[in-house]
Design a protein around this motif. Structure first.
Motif, PDB file in Angstrom:
ATOM      1  N   ALA A 252       6.687   0.558 -49.004  1.00 55.45           N
ATOM      2  CA  ALA A 252       6.303   1.092 -47.695  1.00 55.45           C
ATOM      3  C   ALA A 252       5.106   0.317 -47.154  1.00 55.45           C
ATOM      4  O   ALA A 252       4.175  -0.027 -47.900  1.00 55.45           O
ATOM      5  N   GLU A 253       5.124   0.022 -45.855  1.00 59.65           N
ATOM      6  CA  GLU A 253       4.036  -0.707 -45.212  1.00 59.65           C
ATOM      7  C   GLU A 253       2.957   0.257 -44.733  1.00 59.65           C
ATOM      8  O   GLU A 253       3.251   1.413 -44.389  1.00 59.65           O
ATOM      9  N   THR A 254       1.721  -0.189 -44.743  1.00 62.17           N
ATOM     10  CA  THR A 254       0.619   0.639 -44.259  1.00 62.17           C
ATOM     11  C   THR A 254       0.807   0.935 -42.775  1.00 62.17           C
ATOM     12  O   THR A 254       1.077   0.038 -41.973  1.00 62.17           O
ATOM     13  N   LYS A 255       0.626   2.187 -42.393  1.00 68.76           N
ATOM     14  CA  LYS A 255       0.849   2.587 -41.006  1.00 68.76           C
ATOM     15  C   LYS A 255      -0.365   2.254 -40.147  1.00 68.76           C
ATOM     16  O   LYS A 255      -1.505   2.434 -40.568  1.00 68.76           O
ATOM     17  N   VAL A 256      -0.072   1.789 -38.935  1.00 65.20           N
ATOM     18  CA  VAL A 256      -1.114   1.514 -37.941  1.00 65.20           C
ATOM     19  C   VAL A 256      -0.630   2.055 -36.600  1.00 65.20           C
ATOM     20  O   VAL A 256       0.551   2.285 -36.393  1.00 65.20           O
ATOM     21  N   ARG A 257      -1.575   2.258 -35.681  1.00 67.66           N
ATOM     22  CA  ARG A 257      -1.228   2.736 -34.338  1.00 67.66           C
ATOM     23  C   ARG A 257      -1.039   1.531 -33.415  1.00 67.66           C
ATOM     24  O   ARG A 257      -1.868   0.618 -33.382  1.00 67.66           O
ATOM     25  N   PHE A 258       0.064   1.520 -32.684  1.00 68.63           N
ATOM     26  CA  PHE A 258       0.325   0.427 -31.757  1.00 68.63           C
ATOM     27  C   PHE A 258       1.280   0.912 -30.673  1.00 68.63           C
ATOM     28  O   PHE A 258       1.905   1.985 -30.791  1.00 68.63           O
TER      29      PHE A 258
END
Length: 438
Positions: A296-302
Protein backbone atom coordinates in the motif's frame (compact mmCIF):
# COMPACT_ATOMS: atom_id res chain seq x y z
CA UNK A 1 -1.23 -28.99 19.01
CA UNK A 2 -1.06 -27.27 22.40
CA UNK A 3 -1.47 -29.39 25.55
CA UNK A 4 -4.95 -29.35 27.04
CA UNK A 5 -3.61 -27.87 30.29
CA UNK A 6 -2.37 -24.80 28.43
CA UNK A 7 -5.34 -24.36 26.12
CA UNK A 8 -7.67 -21.38 26.22
CA UNK A 9 -10.55 -23.67 27.11
CA UNK A 10 -8.75 -25.21 30.11
CA UNK A 11 -7.44 -21.90 31.42
CA UNK A 12 -10.73 -20.08 31.00
CA UNK A 13 -12.69 -22.95 32.52
CA UNK A 14 -10.30 -23.14 35.49
CA UNK A 15 -10.46 -19.38 36.00
CA UNK A 16 -14.26 -19.38 35.92
CA UNK A 17 -14.42 -22.40 38.23
CA UNK A 18 -12.15 -20.75 40.80
CA UNK A 19 -14.10 -17.50 40.53
CA UNK A 20 -17.42 -19.28 41.10
CA UNK A 21 -16.01 -21.31 43.99
CA UNK A 22 -14.71 -18.16 45.69
CA UNK A 23 -18.03 -16.44 45.04
CA UNK A 24 -20.05 -19.32 46.46
CA UNK A 25 -17.72 -19.60 49.48
CA UNK A 26 -18.21 -15.90 50.16
CA UNK A 27 -21.98 -16.29 49.71
CA UNK A 28 -22.04 -19.24 52.11
CA UNK A 29 -20.02 -17.29 54.69
CA UNK A 30 -22.49 -14.40 54.45
CA UNK A 31 -25.43 -16.82 54.87
CA UNK A 32 -23.67 -18.48 57.81
CA UNK A 33 -22.92 -15.22 59.60
CA UNK A 34 -26.21 -13.44 58.90
CA UNK A 35 -28.64 -16.37 59.04
CA UNK A 36 -27.34 -19.54 60.63
CA UNK A 37 -25.42 -18.05 63.58
CA UNK A 38 -28.23 -15.65 64.65
CA UNK A 39 -30.79 -18.46 64.41
CA UNK A 40 -28.53 -20.73 66.49
CA UNK A 41 -28.05 -18.07 69.15
CA UNK A 42 -31.79 -17.43 69.39
CA UNK A 43 -32.47 -21.17 69.58
CA UNK A 44 -29.84 -21.59 72.30
CA UNK A 45 -31.30 -18.68 74.25
CA UNK A 46 -34.81 -20.15 73.95
CA UNK A 47 -33.58 -23.53 75.20
CA UNK A 48 -31.78 -21.88 78.13
CA UNK A 49 -34.89 -19.92 79.01
CA UNK A 50 -37.04 -23.08 78.83
CA UNK A 51 -34.61 -24.97 81.11
CA UNK A 52 -34.43 -22.17 83.70
CA UNK A 53 -38.20 -21.62 83.65
CA UNK A 54 -38.86 -25.35 83.97
CA UNK A 55 -36.48 -25.59 86.92
CA UNK A 56 -38.11 -22.64 88.66
CA UNK A 57 -41.59 -24.07 88.05
CA UNK A 58 -40.50 -27.45 89.40
CA UNK A 59 -39.29 -25.83 92.62
CA UNK A 60 -42.53 -23.91 93.09
CA UNK A 61 -44.81 -26.93 92.49
CA UNK A 62 -46.06 -29.03 95.38
CA UNK A 63 -43.96 -32.20 95.76
CA UNK A 64 -46.91 -34.43 94.83
CA UNK A 65 -47.32 -32.78 91.38
CA UNK A 66 -43.68 -32.66 90.42
CA UNK A 67 -43.62 -36.17 88.98
CA UNK A 68 -46.50 -35.34 86.61
CA UNK A 69 -44.76 -32.12 85.61
CA UNK A 70 -41.55 -34.04 84.88
CA UNK A 71 -43.44 -36.51 82.68
CA UNK A 72 -45.24 -33.73 80.80
CA UNK A 73 -41.97 -31.84 80.33
CA UNK A 74 -40.29 -34.94 78.95
CA UNK A 75 -43.21 -35.67 76.61
CA UNK A 76 -43.61 -32.16 75.22
CA UNK A 77 -40.08 -30.78 75.21
CA UNK A 78 -37.76 -33.73 75.63
CA UNK A 79 -36.38 -32.34 78.88
CA UNK A 80 -35.70 -34.40 82.00
CA UNK A 81 -35.67 -32.89 85.50
CA UNK A 82 -34.39 -34.87 88.44
CA UNK A 83 -32.58 -34.52 91.73
CA UNK A 84 -31.02 -37.96 91.40
CA UNK A 85 -27.38 -38.27 90.37
CA UNK A 86 -27.54 -39.86 86.92
CA UNK A 87 -23.77 -40.40 86.71
CA UNK A 88 -23.04 -37.75 84.09
CA UNK A 89 -19.28 -37.68 84.53
CA UNK A 90 -18.06 -37.55 80.93
CA UNK A 91 -17.77 -34.50 78.75
CA UNK A 92 -20.83 -34.10 76.52
CA UNK A 93 -20.36 -35.09 72.86
CA UNK A 94 -19.54 -32.33 70.46
CA UNK A 95 -22.45 -31.05 68.40
CA UNK A 96 -23.18 -27.96 66.37
CA UNK A 97 -23.59 -24.75 68.38
CA UNK A 98 -22.86 -26.39 71.73
CA UNK A 99 -20.86 -23.30 72.72
CA UNK A 100 -23.89 -21.06 72.11
CA UNK A 101 -26.09 -23.26 74.34
CA UNK A 102 -23.54 -23.26 77.17
CA UNK A 103 -23.10 -19.47 76.87
CA UNK A 104 -26.88 -18.89 76.95
CA UNK A 105 -27.30 -21.12 80.05
CA UNK A 106 -24.44 -19.35 81.78
CA UNK A 107 -26.06 -15.96 81.14
CA UNK A 108 -29.43 -17.17 82.43
CA UNK A 109 -28.11 -18.75 85.63
CA UNK A 110 -25.23 -16.37 86.34
CA UNK A 111 -22.84 -19.32 86.72
CA UNK A 112 -20.54 -21.12 84.36
CA UNK A 113 -22.46 -24.08 82.93
CA UNK A 114 -20.79 -27.02 81.22
CA UNK A 115 -22.61 -29.88 79.53
CA UNK A 116 -21.87 -33.43 80.67
CA UNK A 117 -23.09 -36.84 79.59
CA UNK A 118 -23.50 -40.38 80.87
CA UNK A 119 -20.88 -42.69 79.29
CA UNK A 120 -22.48 -44.51 76.37
CA UNK A 121 -25.54 -42.23 76.27
CA UNK A 122 -26.44 -39.45 73.82
CA UNK A 123 -28.20 -37.09 76.26
CA UNK A 124 -26.50 -33.95 77.56
CA UNK A 125 -26.83 -33.06 81.26
CA UNK A 126 -26.23 -29.97 83.27
CA UNK A 127 -26.50 -29.05 86.96
CA UNK A 128 -28.59 -26.01 87.78
CA UNK A 129 -29.02 -24.81 91.38
CA UNK A 130 -32.53 -23.44 91.99
CA UNK A 131 -34.25 -22.70 95.32
CA UNK A 132 -31.82 -24.74 97.39
CA UNK A 133 -32.17 -27.77 95.13
CA UNK A 134 -29.44 -29.17 92.88
CA UNK A 135 -31.49 -30.05 89.84
CA UNK A 136 -30.11 -32.03 86.96
CA UNK A 137 -31.55 -31.24 83.53
CA UNK A 138 -31.05 -33.49 80.54
CA UNK A 139 -31.93 -33.07 76.86
CA UNK A 140 -31.05 -34.60 73.52
CA UNK A 141 -28.76 -32.27 71.47
CA UNK A 142 -30.12 -33.57 68.17
CA UNK A 143 -33.52 -32.14 69.07
CA UNK A 144 -32.31 -28.66 69.90
CA UNK A 145 -29.13 -28.26 67.87
CA UNK A 146 -29.63 -25.88 64.96
CA UNK A 147 -29.47 -27.76 61.67
CA UNK A 148 -27.86 -26.21 58.63
CA UNK A 149 -30.41 -24.79 56.17
CA UNK A 150 -30.28 -27.61 53.65
CA UNK A 151 -32.42 -25.70 51.19
CA UNK A 152 -29.94 -22.81 51.13
CA UNK A 153 -27.03 -25.22 50.76
CA UNK A 154 -28.83 -27.04 47.95
CA UNK A 155 -29.45 -23.75 46.17
CA UNK A 156 -25.77 -22.85 46.50
CA UNK A 157 -24.60 -26.24 45.25
CA UNK A 158 -27.05 -26.37 42.35
CA UNK A 159 -26.29 -22.75 41.47
CA UNK A 160 -22.57 -23.51 41.46
CA UNK A 161 -23.06 -26.55 39.24
CA UNK A 162 -25.30 -24.75 36.77
CA UNK A 163 -23.00 -21.72 36.69
CA UNK A 164 -19.95 -23.87 35.97
CA UNK A 165 -21.81 -25.87 33.34
CA UNK A 166 -23.02 -22.68 31.64
CA UNK A 167 -19.53 -21.19 31.78
CA UNK A 168 -18.00 -24.31 30.25
CA UNK A 169 -20.56 -24.33 27.44
CA UNK A 170 -19.93 -20.64 26.71
CA UNK A 171 -16.16 -21.11 26.79
CA UNK A 172 -16.42 -24.10 24.48
CA UNK A 173 -18.62 -22.10 22.11
CA UNK A 174 -15.79 -19.58 21.84
CA UNK A 175 -12.77 -21.90 21.82
CA UNK A 176 -14.06 -24.41 19.26
CA UNK A 177 -14.30 -21.80 16.44
CA UNK A 178 -10.90 -20.43 17.46
CA UNK A 179 -9.37 -23.92 17.34
CA UNK A 180 -10.97 -24.46 13.94
CA UNK A 181 -9.54 -21.12 12.76
CA UNK A 182 -6.07 -22.09 14.05
CA UNK A 183 -6.22 -25.36 12.14
CA UNK A 184 -7.33 -23.57 8.98
CA UNK A 185 -4.52 -21.03 9.42
CA UNK A 186 -2.02 -23.90 9.52
CA UNK A 187 -3.41 -25.16 6.22
CA UNK A 188 -3.11 -21.71 4.68
CA UNK A 189 0.50 -21.53 5.88
CA UNK A 190 1.16 -24.85 4.14
CA UNK A 191 -0.18 -23.45 0.86
CA UNK A 192 -3.51 -25.27 1.02
CA UNK A 193 -6.98 -23.79 0.72
CA UNK A 194 -9.01 -24.97 3.76
CA UNK A 195 -12.72 -25.45 3.85
CA UNK A 196 -14.46 -22.12 4.57
CA UNK A 197 -15.10 -21.53 8.26
CA UNK A 198 -18.77 -21.42 9.28
CA UNK A 199 -19.80 -17.77 9.46
CA UNK A 200 -22.22 -18.36 12.33
CA UNK A 201 -22.34 -17.79 16.08
CA UNK A 202 -21.70 -14.53 17.93
CA UNK A 203 -21.23 -11.47 15.76
CA UNK A 204 -17.51 -11.13 16.61
CA UNK A 205 -16.72 -14.78 15.78
CA UNK A 206 -18.84 -14.66 12.63
CA UNK A 207 -16.96 -11.54 11.50
CA UNK A 208 -13.64 -13.22 12.32
CA UNK A 209 -14.62 -16.27 10.24
CA UNK A 210 -15.80 -14.03 7.39
CA UNK A 211 -12.54 -12.09 7.33
CA UNK A 212 -10.46 -15.27 7.63
CA UNK A 213 -12.29 -16.87 4.69
CA UNK A 214 -11.64 -13.75 2.63
CA UNK A 215 -7.97 -13.70 3.66
CA UNK A 216 -7.54 -17.40 2.84
CA UNK A 217 -9.03 -16.87 -0.62
CA UNK A 218 -6.77 -13.84 -1.19
CA UNK A 219 -3.69 -15.78 -0.08
CA UNK A 220 -4.62 -18.59 -2.41
CA UNK A 221 -5.14 -16.13 -5.28
CA UNK A 222 -1.78 -14.58 -4.47
CA UNK A 223 -0.10 -17.98 -4.65
CA UNK A 224 -1.88 -18.73 -7.91
CA UNK A 225 -0.80 -15.37 -9.30
CA UNK A 226 2.78 -16.05 -8.27
CA UNK A 227 2.72 -19.40 -10.03
CA UNK A 228 1.17 -17.84 -13.11
CA UNK A 229 3.68 -14.99 -12.98
CA UNK A 230 6.63 -17.37 -12.93
CA UNK A 231 5.12 -19.40 -15.76
CA UNK A 232 4.52 -16.20 -17.74
CA UNK A 233 8.10 -15.04 -17.20
CA UNK A 234 9.38 -18.40 -18.40
CA UNK A 235 7.12 -18.40 -21.46
CA UNK A 236 7.33 -14.76 -22.51
CA UNK A 237 11.06 -14.27 -22.04
CA UNK A 238 12.11 -17.55 -23.64
CA UNK A 239 10.83 -16.56 -27.10
CA UNK A 240 12.79 -13.28 -27.50
CA UNK A 241 15.85 -14.88 -25.91
CA UNK A 242 15.72 -17.69 -28.44
CA UNK A 243 15.44 -15.18 -31.27
CA UNK A 244 18.39 -13.24 -29.88
CA UNK A 245 20.51 -16.38 -29.70
CA UNK A 246 19.56 -17.32 -33.26
CA UNK A 247 20.40 -13.86 -34.61
CA UNK A 248 23.76 -13.87 -32.86
CA UNK A 249 24.60 -17.29 -34.27
CA UNK A 250 23.65 -16.11 -37.76
CA UNK A 251 25.81 -13.04 -37.35
CA UNK A 252 28.78 -15.20 -36.45
CA UNK A 253 28.25 -17.97 -38.99
CA UNK A 254 27.26 -15.88 -42.04
CA UNK A 255 28.80 -17.33 -45.29
CA UNK A 256 31.96 -15.56 -46.48
CA UNK A 257 30.69 -15.50 -50.07
CA UNK A 258 27.96 -13.09 -49.09
CA UNK A 259 30.26 -10.38 -47.71
CA UNK A 260 28.66 -7.71 -49.86
CA UNK A 261 25.19 -8.31 -48.37
CA UNK A 262 26.36 -8.99 -44.81
CA UNK A 263 26.22 -5.37 -43.71
CA UNK A 264 22.58 -4.96 -44.69
CA UNK A 265 21.69 -8.39 -43.30
CA UNK A 266 23.49 -7.68 -40.03
CA UNK A 267 21.71 -4.37 -39.62
CA UNK A 268 18.34 -6.11 -40.00
CA UNK A 269 19.27 -8.75 -37.47
CA UNK A 270 20.52 -6.12 -35.05
CA UNK A 271 17.22 -4.26 -35.42
CA UNK A 272 15.33 -7.45 -34.60
CA UNK A 273 17.59 -8.07 -31.60
CA UNK A 274 16.98 -4.53 -30.33
CA UNK A 275 13.24 -5.05 -30.73
CA UNK A 276 13.47 -8.32 -28.81
CA UNK A 277 15.36 -6.56 -26.01
CA UNK A 278 12.67 -3.86 -25.92
CA UNK A 279 9.99 -6.56 -25.63
CA UNK A 280 11.91 -8.22 -22.80
CA UNK A 281 12.31 -4.91 -21.01
CA UNK A 282 8.58 -4.24 -21.39
CA UNK A 283 7.73 -7.67 -19.96
CA UNK A 284 10.10 -7.29 -17.02
CA UNK A 285 8.69 -3.83 -16.28
CA UNK A 286 5.18 -5.29 -16.19
CA UNK A 287 6.24 -8.11 -13.88
CA UNK A 288 7.92 -5.69 -11.49
CA UNK A 289 4.86 -3.44 -11.46
CA UNK A 290 2.64 -6.41 -10.62
CA UNK A 291 5.00 -7.49 -7.82
CA UNK A 292 4.92 -4.00 -6.30
CA UNK A 293 1.11 -3.80 -6.22
CA UNK A 294 0.86 -5.75 -2.95
CA UNK A 295 2.37 -2.83 -0.99
CA UNK A 296 0.00 0.00 0.00
CA UNK A 297 1.23 3.50 -0.86
CA UNK A 298 1.32 6.30 1.70
CA UNK A 299 -1.79 8.47 1.37
CA UNK A 300 -1.52 12.16 0.52
CA UNK A 301 -4.08 14.87 -0.22
CA UNK A 302 -4.24 16.05 -3.83
CA UNK A 303 -6.65 17.26 -6.49
CA UNK A 304 -7.96 14.32 -8.48
CA UNK A 305 -9.06 16.54 -11.38
CA UNK A 306 -5.47 17.79 -11.85
CA UNK A 307 -4.16 14.22 -11.79
CA UNK A 308 -6.66 13.16 -14.47
CA UNK A 309 -5.58 16.10 -16.61
CA UNK A 310 -1.96 14.91 -16.42
CA UNK A 311 -2.87 11.30 -17.24
CA UNK A 312 -5.08 12.36 -20.15
CA UNK A 313 -2.23 14.41 -21.57
CA UNK A 314 0.24 11.49 -21.24
CA UNK A 315 -2.13 9.04 -22.95
CA UNK A 316 -3.24 11.45 -25.69
CA UNK A 317 -6.84 11.50 -24.48
CA UNK A 318 -9.06 14.59 -24.81
CA UNK A 319 -9.98 15.92 -21.37
CA UNK A 320 -12.82 18.42 -20.99
CA UNK A 321 -11.74 19.27 -17.45
CA UNK A 322 -13.61 19.00 -14.15
CA UNK A 323 -14.16 20.90 -10.94
CA UNK A 324 -11.49 20.39 -8.25
CA UNK A 325 -12.01 17.20 -6.21
CA UNK A 326 -9.63 16.79 -3.29
CA UNK A 327 -9.06 13.21 -2.11
CA UNK A 328 -6.65 11.40 0.19
CA UNK A 329 -5.03 8.40 -1.50
CA UNK A 330 -1.78 7.10 -2.99
CA UNK A 331 -1.05 9.47 -5.86
CA UNK A 332 1.23 7.14 -7.84
CA UNK A 333 -1.17 4.23 -7.44
CA UNK A 334 -4.08 6.40 -8.62
CA UNK A 335 -2.09 7.57 -11.63
CA UNK A 336 -1.12 4.05 -12.65
CA UNK A 337 -4.65 2.68 -12.21
CA UNK A 338 -6.22 5.39 -14.36
CA UNK A 339 -3.47 5.12 -16.98
CA UNK A 340 -3.90 1.34 -17.23
CA UNK A 341 -7.68 1.66 -17.57
CA UNK A 342 -7.28 4.22 -20.37
CA UNK A 343 -4.66 2.12 -22.17
CA UNK A 344 -6.84 -0.96 -21.85
CA UNK A 345 -9.79 0.93 -23.38
CA UNK A 346 -7.57 2.27 -26.19
CA UNK A 347 -6.11 -1.15 -26.92
CA UNK A 348 -9.28 -3.24 -26.82
CA UNK A 349 -11.94 -0.64 -27.66
CA UNK A 350 -11.68 -1.38 -31.35
CA UNK A 351 -10.27 2.03 -32.16
CA UNK A 352 -13.39 3.80 -30.88
CA UNK A 353 -13.13 7.09 -28.93
CA UNK A 354 -12.35 6.73 -25.23
CA UNK A 355 -14.08 9.00 -22.73
CA UNK A 356 -12.69 10.01 -19.33
CA UNK A 357 -15.06 11.50 -16.73
CA UNK A 358 -15.01 12.46 -13.05
CA UNK A 359 -17.95 12.43 -10.65
CA UNK A 360 -17.31 13.94 -7.22
CA UNK A 361 -19.67 14.00 -4.21
CA UNK A 362 -19.15 14.65 -0.52
CA UNK A 363 -18.54 10.97 0.25
CA UNK A 364 -17.39 9.40 -3.02
CA UNK A 365 -15.26 10.21 -6.06
CA UNK A 366 -15.73 8.16 -9.25
CA UNK A 367 -13.30 8.07 -12.17
CA UNK A 368 -15.03 6.68 -15.26
CA UNK A 369 -13.38 5.36 -18.43
CA UNK A 370 -15.75 4.49 -21.28
CA UNK A 371 -15.29 3.05 -24.75
CA UNK A 372 -17.70 1.84 -27.44
CA UNK A 373 -15.85 -1.33 -28.37
CA UNK A 374 -17.05 -4.94 -28.22
CA UNK A 375 -17.08 -5.07 -24.42
CA UNK A 376 -16.41 -8.19 -22.33
CA UNK A 377 -18.61 -11.31 -22.05
CA UNK A 378 -20.35 -11.38 -18.66
CA UNK A 379 -18.87 -14.77 -17.75
CA UNK A 380 -15.34 -13.37 -18.21
CA UNK A 381 -15.82 -10.05 -16.41
CA UNK A 382 -13.86 -11.24 -13.36
CA UNK A 383 -11.39 -13.42 -15.25
CA UNK A 384 -9.86 -10.43 -17.06
CA UNK A 385 -8.40 -9.31 -13.72
CA UNK A 386 -6.22 -12.42 -13.59
CA UNK A 387 -2.57 -12.07 -14.61
CA UNK A 388 -1.93 -12.97 -18.29
CA UNK A 389 -5.62 -13.59 -19.00
CA UNK A 390 -6.45 -12.46 -22.51
CA UNK A 391 -9.82 -12.58 -24.24
CA UNK A 392 -8.23 -13.54 -27.55
CA UNK A 393 -6.57 -16.93 -27.77
CA UNK A 394 -3.23 -15.52 -28.95
CA UNK A 395 -0.70 -14.21 -26.49
CA UNK A 396 1.42 -12.54 -29.12
CA UNK A 397 2.55 -9.00 -28.39
CA UNK A 398 1.16 -7.87 -31.72
CA UNK A 399 -2.43 -8.47 -30.62
CA UNK A 400 -2.23 -6.71 -27.31
CA UNK A 401 -0.22 -6.13 -24.14
CA UNK A 402 1.29 -8.53 -21.63
CA UNK A 403 -2.04 -9.41 -20.02
CA UNK A 404 -1.02 -7.70 -16.77
CA UNK A 405 -2.77 -4.34 -17.10
CA UNK A 406 -6.05 -5.15 -15.37
CA UNK A 407 -4.32 -7.48 -12.90
CA UNK A 408 -2.15 -4.53 -11.83
CA UNK A 409 -5.26 -2.34 -11.60
CA UNK A 410 -7.09 -4.82 -9.35
CA UNK A 411 -4.18 -5.45 -7.00
CA UNK A 412 -3.27 -1.76 -6.75
CA UNK A 413 -6.90 -0.92 -5.97
CA UNK A 414 -7.27 -3.61 -3.29
CA UNK A 415 -3.96 -2.84 -1.57
CA UNK A 416 -4.85 0.89 -1.43
CA UNK A 417 -8.47 0.52 -0.32
CA UNK A 418 -10.00 1.41 -3.70
CA UNK A 419 -12.64 -0.33 -5.80
CA UNK A 420 -12.69 -1.04 -9.54
CA UNK A 421 -15.82 -2.25 -11.33
CA UNK A 422 -16.24 -3.22 -15.00
CA UNK A 423 -19.67 -3.21 -16.67
CA UNK A 424 -20.88 -3.51 -20.23
CA UNK A 425 -22.66 -0.41 -21.50
CA UNK A 426 -26.20 -0.65 -22.86
CA UNK A 427 -25.16 1.28 -25.98
CA UNK A 428 -22.16 -0.99 -26.50
CA UNK A 429 -18.67 -0.90 -25.13
CA UNK A 430 -17.16 -1.15 -21.67
CA UNK A 431 -17.31 1.17 -18.66
CA UNK A 432 -14.59 0.99 -16.01
CA UNK A 433 -15.31 2.81 -12.74
CA UNK A 434 -12.73 3.56 -10.04
CA UNK A 435 -14.35 4.47 -6.71
CA UNK A 436 -12.52 6.42 -3.99
CA UNK A 437 -14.01 7.09 -0.56
CA UNK A 438 -13.52 10.74 0.38
Amino acid sequence: MKPIAGSLFARTALTLALAFIVFQAAAFWVVYRTLIVPVAERSADDLAGLIVLSAQTWVELPPETRAAFERELARRHGLRLTTVDVGATADAPRFAFRAQIEAALSRRTGEAIGLRSVPGAHAAWLDIPVGGHALRVGFFPDRYAVKLPLAAIAVVVVGTFLSLLTALLLVRRITVPLARAASAASQVGAGELPEPLPETGPAELAELARRFNKMAAEVRDLLDNRTTLLAGISHDLRTPMTRLQLNLEMLRDAPSAARIDRANSNDARIDRAVADLADMNKLITGYLELARTTQAETKVRFDLASLLEEVAADTGLPWPGAAPCTIEAGRLAMRQIVANLIQNAQRYGGGTPVELALECTDKLARVIVRDTGPGIPDDQMEKVFRPFYRLEASRAQATGGTGLGLAIVRQLAESNGLKVVLTNRAVGGLEAVLEIQR
